[in-house]
Design an enzyme around this catalytic site. Structure first.
Site, PDB file in Angstrom:
ATOM      1  CE1 TYR A 188      -3.199  -2.922   0.274  1.00 54.69           C
ATOM      2  CE2 TYR A 188      -3.374  -2.343   2.780  1.00 54.69           C
ATOM      3  CZ  TYR A 188      -3.735  -3.267   1.593  1.00 54.69           C
ATOM      4  OH  TYR A 188      -4.711  -4.206   1.669  1.00 54.69           O
ATOM      5  NE  ARG A 221     -13.383   3.824  -4.938  1.00 54.96           N
ATOM      6  CZ  ARG A 221     -13.614   4.841  -3.899  1.00 54.96           C
ATOM      7  NH1 ARG A 221     -14.510   4.241  -2.988  1.00 54.96           N
ATOM      8  NH2 ARG A 221     -13.313   6.036  -3.978  1.00 54.96           N
ATOM      9  CD  GLN A 255      -7.088  -8.696   4.854  1.00 54.88           C
ATOM     10  OE1 GLN A 255      -7.184  -7.569   4.142  1.00 54.88           O
ATOM     11  NE2 GLN A 255      -6.347  -8.974   5.810  1.00 54.88           N
ATOM     12  CE1 TYR A 296     -10.377  -7.664  -1.225  1.00 53.03           C
ATOM     13  CE2 TYR A 296      -9.293  -9.466  -0.107  1.00 53.03           C
ATOM     14  CZ  TYR A 296      -9.398  -8.932  -0.990  1.00 53.03           C
ATOM     15  OH  TYR A 296      -9.220  -9.491  -2.341  1.00 53.03           O
ATOM     16  N   GLY A 344     -12.464   0.681   5.249  1.00 53.57           N
ATOM     17  CA  GLY A 344     -11.599   1.545   5.238  1.00 53.57           C
ATOM     18  C   GLY A 344     -12.120   2.981   5.603  1.00 53.57           C
TER      19      GLY A 344
END
Length: 319
Positions: free
Chosen positions: A57, A222, A170, A198, A273
């Site tokens: 990230y 996205r 995850q 997630y 998030g």
């Protein structure tokens, strides 16, 4: 806030976990470090004690922001991070872990996860035995407290577990993305492996903030989410219209409804998030929402109007 025991350990996870992909900035738009920092601190103040990040990230940027934001409360939080698929050889696992420790400015990582199976994204196919050997050694040294995996199938988890104790999975999991329900989640339940879901709000789709004519800013990954494809997006909008009255009856937002649905599953946490403090506070409130059995069944049926038209490929994006 409800809590879940991580696998067979004595580590307690908050049912709502703060995800920090956006904190890395890469593949996101309009993210500011100062706002991210306030969001992390607000999440902790609101009862979220578990934070999930990854070295990929922003090449450690997310870890650096997280480490600074929570430095004063480090003993009170659980930090989970991940080693990426290109660093799964024995020596590379150690190098990646040491980099994460430096970036997080901590002496230990509570949960260290394999981000994607070896071979993903063109990476070298390192035997899982080699990777697990390195992770188990890091655990013996006290540099990590527990081992987890991400984006693994039930078969891949079972193979990894032959070479070391795996405490968590995850996967992508939400009302609109449910492939793991077929065999992976049941296998995890049978083997005391915690599910840390997630994209539990389907990357924001389940908040209802993306209308029929929405377009993402340049650089926002996205836009490549398969739910945004026209044939799926129309079904998403129809499903959201049916979910809104349920949220209103419970005096909660659509996002909180989506999170509450995920964490209502035994042994499952939701990684949510947040770009700012208000979003973090709203996410935390979902940790105490209770849905009736009838509402769960109704929500389940609405979600399937989207998922029954999506194939078995667990990857959400067309990259």
């Amino acid at each position: 806030m409800e809590f879940r025991t991580l696998g067979k350990t004595d580590i307690e996870l908050s049912a709502v976990i703060m995800g920090t992909w956006q904190a890395g900035k890469a593949m996101w738009a309009d993210v500011e470090d100062a706002q991210t920092t306030r969001a992390m601190q607000a999440a902790f103040d609101a009862g979220i004690t578990t934070f999930d990040t990854a070295t990929v990230y922003g090449d450690g940027h997310s870890e650096q922001i997280l480490g600074k934001a929570l430095k004063e409360v480090r003993p009170q939080v659980v930090i989970a991070t991940k080693v990426f698929a290109h660093a799964l050889a024995y020596d590379k696992v150690f190098a990646a872990c040491h980099k994460s420790l430096r970036d997080l400015d901590t002496d230990y990582i509570d949960l260290y996860q394999i981000h994607w199976p070896a071979g993903s994204f063109g990476s070298k196919k390192i035997p899982i035995e080699e990777t697990m050997k390195a992770l188990t050694e890091l655990k013996k040294q006290g540099k990590i407290r527990a081992i987890g995996v991400s984006n693994f199938s039930a078969q891949q988890i079972e193979e990894a577990a032959r070479y070391g104790q795996v405490e968590s999975l995850q996967p992508p999991y939400s009302l609109f993305w449910r492939q793991v329900e077929t065999d992976t989640m049941p296998w995890c339940a049978e083997n005391d492996i915690t599910v840390m879901a997630y994209s539990p709000m389907a990357q924001g789709f389940l908040t209802g903030k993306f209308g029929p004519d929405h377009t993402f800013r340049k650089g926002d990954h996205r836009a490549k989410n398969r739910l945004f494809e026209p044939e799926n997006y129309e079904r998403v909008q129809d499903a959201l219209a049916r979910l809104r009255p349920i949220a209103e009856r419970n005096d909660i937002t659509l996002g909180q409804l989506a999170l509450a649905w995920v964490i209502s599953h035994t042994g499952t946490c939701a990684i949510a998030g947040a770009r700012n403090a208000d979003q973090a506070l709203q996410n935390a409130k979902a940790g105490s929402v209770k849905l009736s059995d009838d509402e769960m069944a109704e929500i389940d049926a609405i979600g399937r109007t989207v998922t029954e038209h999506i194939d078995d490929n667990p990857v959400q994006w067309k990259w």
